[in-house]
Write a protein that holds these residues in place. Structure first.
Motif, PDB file in Angstrom:
ATOM      1  N   SER A 322      40.195  14.303  30.538  1.00  0.00           N
ATOM      2  CA  SER A 322      39.925  15.287  29.494  1.00  0.00           C
ATOM      3  C   SER A 322      38.456  15.288  29.099  1.00  0.00           C
ATOM      4  O   SER A 322      37.853  16.334  28.882  1.00  0.00           O
ATOM      5  CB  SER A 322      40.809  15.013  28.272  1.00  0.00           C
ATOM      6  OG  SER A 322      42.176  15.052  28.626  1.00  0.00           O
ATOM      7  N   VAL A 323      37.870  14.106  29.016  1.00  0.00           N
ATOM      8  CA  VAL A 323      36.445  14.009  28.708  1.00  0.00           C
ATOM      9  C   VAL A 323      35.624  14.649  29.821  1.00  0.00           C
ATOM     10  O   VAL A 323      34.694  15.422  29.576  1.00  0.00           O
ATOM     11  CB  VAL A 323      36.046  12.532  28.496  1.00  0.00           C
ATOM     12  CG1 VAL A 323      34.534  12.400  28.428  1.00  0.00           C
ATOM     13  CG2 VAL A 323      36.690  11.974  27.228  1.00  0.00           C
ATOM     14  N   ARG A 324      35.973  14.319  31.045  1.00  0.00           N
ATOM     15  CA  ARG A 324      35.252  14.869  32.200  1.00  0.00           C
ATOM     16  C   ARG A 324      35.308  16.385  32.230  1.00  0.00           C
ATOM     17  O   ARG A 324      34.320  17.065  32.535  1.00  0.00           O
ATOM     18  CB  ARG A 324      35.852  14.301  33.489  1.00  0.00           C
ATOM     19  CG  ARG A 324      35.196  14.785  34.781  1.00  0.00           C
ATOM     20  CD  ARG A 324      36.097  14.499  35.960  1.00  0.00           C
ATOM     21  NE  ARG A 324      37.367  15.221  35.841  1.00  0.00           N
ATOM     22  CZ  ARG A 324      38.475  14.902  36.497  1.00  0.00           C
ATOM     23  NH1 ARG A 324      38.492  13.843  37.298  1.00  0.00           N
ATOM     24  NH2 ARG A 324      39.575  15.611  36.334  1.00  0.00           N
ATOM     25  N   ASP A 325      36.473  16.934  31.869  1.00  0.00           N
ATOM     26  CA  ASP A 325      36.675  18.382  31.944  1.00  0.00           C
ATOM     27  C   ASP A 325      36.260  19.105  30.673  1.00  0.00           C
ATOM     28  O   ASP A 325      36.413  20.326  30.576  1.00  0.00           O
ATOM     29  CB  ASP A 325      38.147  18.687  32.244  1.00  0.00           C
ATOM     30  CG  ASP A 325      38.602  18.111  33.581  1.00  0.00           C
ATOM     31  OD1 ASP A 325      37.721  17.866  34.445  1.00  0.00           O
ATOM     32  OD2 ASP A 325      39.809  17.878  33.753  1.00  0.00           O
ATOM     33  N   GLY A 326      35.774  18.356  29.673  1.00  0.00           N
ATOM     34  CA  GLY A 326      35.331  18.986  28.436  1.00  0.00           C
ATOM     35  C   GLY A 326      36.458  19.514  27.581  1.00  0.00           C
ATOM     36  O   GLY A 326      36.258  20.423  26.766  1.00  0.00           O
ATOM     37  N   ASP A 327      37.664  18.958  27.749  1.00  0.00           N
ATOM     38  CA  ASP A 327      38.831  19.397  26.986  1.00  0.00           C
ATOM     39  C   ASP A 327      38.837  18.661  25.647  1.00  0.00           C
ATOM     40  O   ASP A 327      39.336  17.544  25.532  1.00  0.00           O
ATOM     41  CB  ASP A 327      40.100  19.104  27.770  1.00  0.00           C
ATOM     42  CG  ASP A 327      41.356  19.679  27.128  1.00  0.00           C
ATOM     43  OD1 ASP A 327      41.343  19.912  25.897  1.00  0.00           O
ATOM     44  OD2 ASP A 327      42.349  19.892  27.839  1.00  0.00           O
ATOM     45  N   ALA A 328      38.289  19.268  24.624  1.00  0.00           N
ATOM     46  CA  ALA A 328      38.126  18.596  23.331  1.00  0.00           C
ATOM     47  C   ALA A 328      39.460  18.236  22.692  1.00  0.00           C
ATOM     48  O   ALA A 328      39.585  17.200  22.035  1.00  0.00           O
ATOM     49  CB  ALA A 328      37.324  19.484  22.388  1.00  0.00           C
TER      50      ALA A 328
END
Length: 482
Positions: A322-328
Motif C-alpha cells: 500500500s505504501v509502495r502504491d501510494g494507497d493512503a
C-alpha cells in the motif's frame, strides 16, 4: 541526567534495604475485577500491602493486586510460580490465563499456583499517570527515527516536555518509587504473604530484568527462575535500548526471506537482499513525502514491531504494498500498527522504571553522536533506538544504584533466548548468563521473534524449560536448541 528541571520536586530519597519485611497475614482471595478478562481459566484475586517507600517501611502503604490460578493437584504442588509478561508497564493479572491458552503444560499447572499481578504503578496497583492523550502525538517508549542531528534536537524538545508533564502530574509523589528494585521487594512481600519459604518466577522481556533482580536481591528465597527474552541486566539503560537496533538487524532477514519467497504475491523483492533494498527505498520516500498518516518514522517502527512474531508478516507485506502504491487508505493500517491508542498508564510505568532505575545521559549532543554511529552500524533502526528519550530530562535522581546481578547463590536460573529477537536480541541472553556465572544456564534457540517458552514453537526449548520447572533439572551446561 538533567536534574535542573523541577529539581525541587525530586526531594531526597533514602536508599532502601534489600530485605523486605514480612506481612502479618495472608491475602483474602475473591473475585477479580471485571476488566480482568480470561478465556481459558477462572482466576481469583487479592491485594497485598507494601510500603510505597521501602526506606520508610512504616510509612505510606500501597496495595499490590495479585491473581491466582491454584494447582488442582495438592500432591504434586511445589509452591508458587510468580509471573511477569514484560513491559515495564504490562498488566499481569490475566497472564496465567494467557499462558494456559498457549498450552502451558499440565505438569506445570499441577506443580504450582500461578501468581499473576499488576506490579506497582500498573492497573489495580496504585496506578501512576503522566496524562498522555490521543492528540498529543507521543508515540510511546521507543523514540522515533532521526534522519539527522536536527531531528534529534527536535525530539529533545518533545522528550523534555514529556518529562516535565510526568512531574507535573505526579501530585501524590508516587512516580519516583516505581522501580525494578522496589518491584522485586514487592515480589518478596507477596511470597511472604502467601506463606511460602521460596518463590519460583517466570518472566518475559522486561520480566527477565525483574526476575534477575529478585534472584539477586533474595537469592536464598528464589526457587526456580526462568528468564525468557532477556534485556541483558536488571534494568534497561541506553546500551540496552540501542540493542533494539541490533535485534532488528538480526531478525529482519527472516521477514526478508519470507517476503522474497512470496514475491509473486507481494512484489517486494525476489531475494532477501532486494526486500531489504525495498525497505530503505520506501522509508526514504516516506521521509520526503508521507502517504496518508504514515511517514518514514512510523514505517520503520511498524516494521520493527512486525518482527515480534511471524504471524504479523502477511499484514506487514500487504501494508508495504500500500505504501509502495501510494494507497493512503490501506497504508493507514501500518500507521495504526505503529501508533496504537495511547496507553497512558503503561507508557508512564515504562518511563518511571526506565528512568528511575539508572541515570541516563543528559547531553543532547551525546545522543546526536549515538544516532550517527548507529545509523551507520545498524541502518535499519539504529537512528531510532539511539535517539533521545524523556529519561535525559527526568526530574528525579535514581534513589539507589541499579540492582547488581549476583553470581553467588543457588544454581537456579534458566536463561531462555531466541537467536533472532527484534527487541531483546540474543546478546541480552548472553550478557545475563555471563553475569550470573555458575548460577545460570543459557538455552539458545534457533528461533525468530519475541518470546520462547510456550509462546514459541521450539520443542527442545519447551521440554528443557518444563523439565526445569517441574523437576528442577538445570542443564549441565549452556545449550542450543535447533
Amino acid at each position: 541526567m538533567a536534574l535542573a528541571v523541577m529539581i525541587g520536586l525530586a526531594g531526597s530519597v533514602v536508599a532502601a534495604p534489600a530485605v523486605a519485611d514480612e506481612p502479618a497475614k495472608g491475602p483474602a482471595w475473591g473475585a477479580c475485577p471485571k476488566d480482568v478478562v480470561t478465556k481459558t481459566v477462572v482466576l481469583e484475586c487479592a491485594t497485598v500491602p507494601v510500603p510505597l517507600d521501602y526506606g520508610e517501611p512504616g510509612g505510606e502503604q500501597i496495595k499490590i493486586m495479585i491473581s491466582r490460578l491454584a494447582s488442582k493437584n495438592p500432591g504434586k504442588r511445589r509452591g508458587v510460580l510468580m509471573l511477569n509478561p514484560g513491559g515495564p508497564g504490562g498488566s499481569g493479572l490475566a497472564f496465567a490465563d494467557d499462558l494456559a491458552s498457549f498450552g502451558l503444560p499440565a505438569s506445570v499447572l499441577d506443580r504450582y499456583d500461578l501468581i499473576g499481578m499488576d506490579t506497582r504503578g500498573i492497573g489495580h496497583s496504585a496506578p501512576v499517570s503522566c496524562g498522555f492523550t490521543a492528540d498529543q502525538g507521543y508515540l510511546g517508549n521507543i523514540p522515533p527515527y532521526a534522519v539527522d542531528e536536527a531531528a534529534v534536537a527536535e525530539q529533545a524538545k518533545i522528550a523534555k516536555a514529556v518529562a516535565e508533564q510526568c512531574a507535573a502530574k505526579d501530585k501524590d509523589g508516587r512516580l519516583r518509587h516505581v522501580s525494578t528494585a522496589n518491584m522485586a521487594r514487592d515480589l518478596d512481600r507477596i511470597r511472604a504473604a502467601l506463606g511460602e519459604q521460596k518463590a519460583s518466577f517466570l518472566g518475559y522481556s522486561y520480566g527477565s530484568a525483574l526476575g534477575a533482580a529478585y534472584a539477586s536481591m533474595f537469592p536464598e528465597r528464589s526457587d526456580r527462575v526462568v528468564l525468557d527474552s532477556n534485556i541483558g541486566d536488571t534494568h534497561l539503560d541506553q546500551a540496552g535500548m540501542r540493542r533494539y537496533a541490533l535485534g532488528m538487524e538480526d531478525t529482519f532477514p527472516d521477514f526478508a526471506k519470507w517476503a522474497a519467497a512470496r514475491h509473486e504475491t507481494y512484489g517486494l523483492g525476489r531475494t532477501p537482499e532486494e526486500v531489504r533494498k525495498t525497505y530503505f527505498t520506501l522509508a526514504e520516500q516516506l521521509d520526503k513525502k508521507p502517504v496518508g498518516e504514515i511517514d518514514g518514522r512510523l514505517f520503520r517502527l511498524a516494521t520493527f514491531a512486525a518482527l515480534f512474531a511471524k504471524t504479523k508478516y502477511g499484514l506487514t507485506a500487504q501494508a508495504w504494498q500500500s505504501v509502495r502504491d501510494g494507497d493512503a487508505v490501506r497504508a493507514s493500517q501500518l500507521a495504526a500498527a505503529a501508533a496504537p491508542s495511547p496507553a497512558d498508564n503503561a507508557w508512564t510505568v515504562f518511563l518511571a522504571v526506565t528512568c528511575n532505575d539508572v541515570e541516563w545521559p543528559s547531553d543532547v549532543r551525546s545522543y546526536q553522536r549515538a544516532v550517527a554511529e548507529d545509523r551507520e552500524r545498524y541502518p535499519l533502526f539504529g537512528a531510532a533506538s539511539a535517539n533521545i528519550t524523556p529519561c535525559a530530562f527526568w526530574p528525579y535522581e535514581p534513589a539507589e544504584p541499579p540492582v547488581a546481578v549476583v553470581d553467588e547463590g543457588p544454581a537456579n536460573v534458566l536463561v531462555v533466548q531466541n537467536r533472532r529477537d527484534p527487541v531483546t536480541p540474543h546478546r541480552g541472553g548472553e550478557l545475563l548468563d555471563e553475569k550470573f556465572g555458575d548460577r545460570s544456564r543459557l538455552v539458545s534457540v534457533d528461533g525468530s521473534g519475541h518470546g520462547v517458552y510456550v509462546i514459541g514453537d521450539n520443542a527442545c526449548a519447551l521440554n528443557t524449560t518444563t523439565s526445569f520447572l517441574v523437576d528442577g533439572k538445570l542443564p549441565e551446561r549452556d545449550m542450543s536448541c535447533r
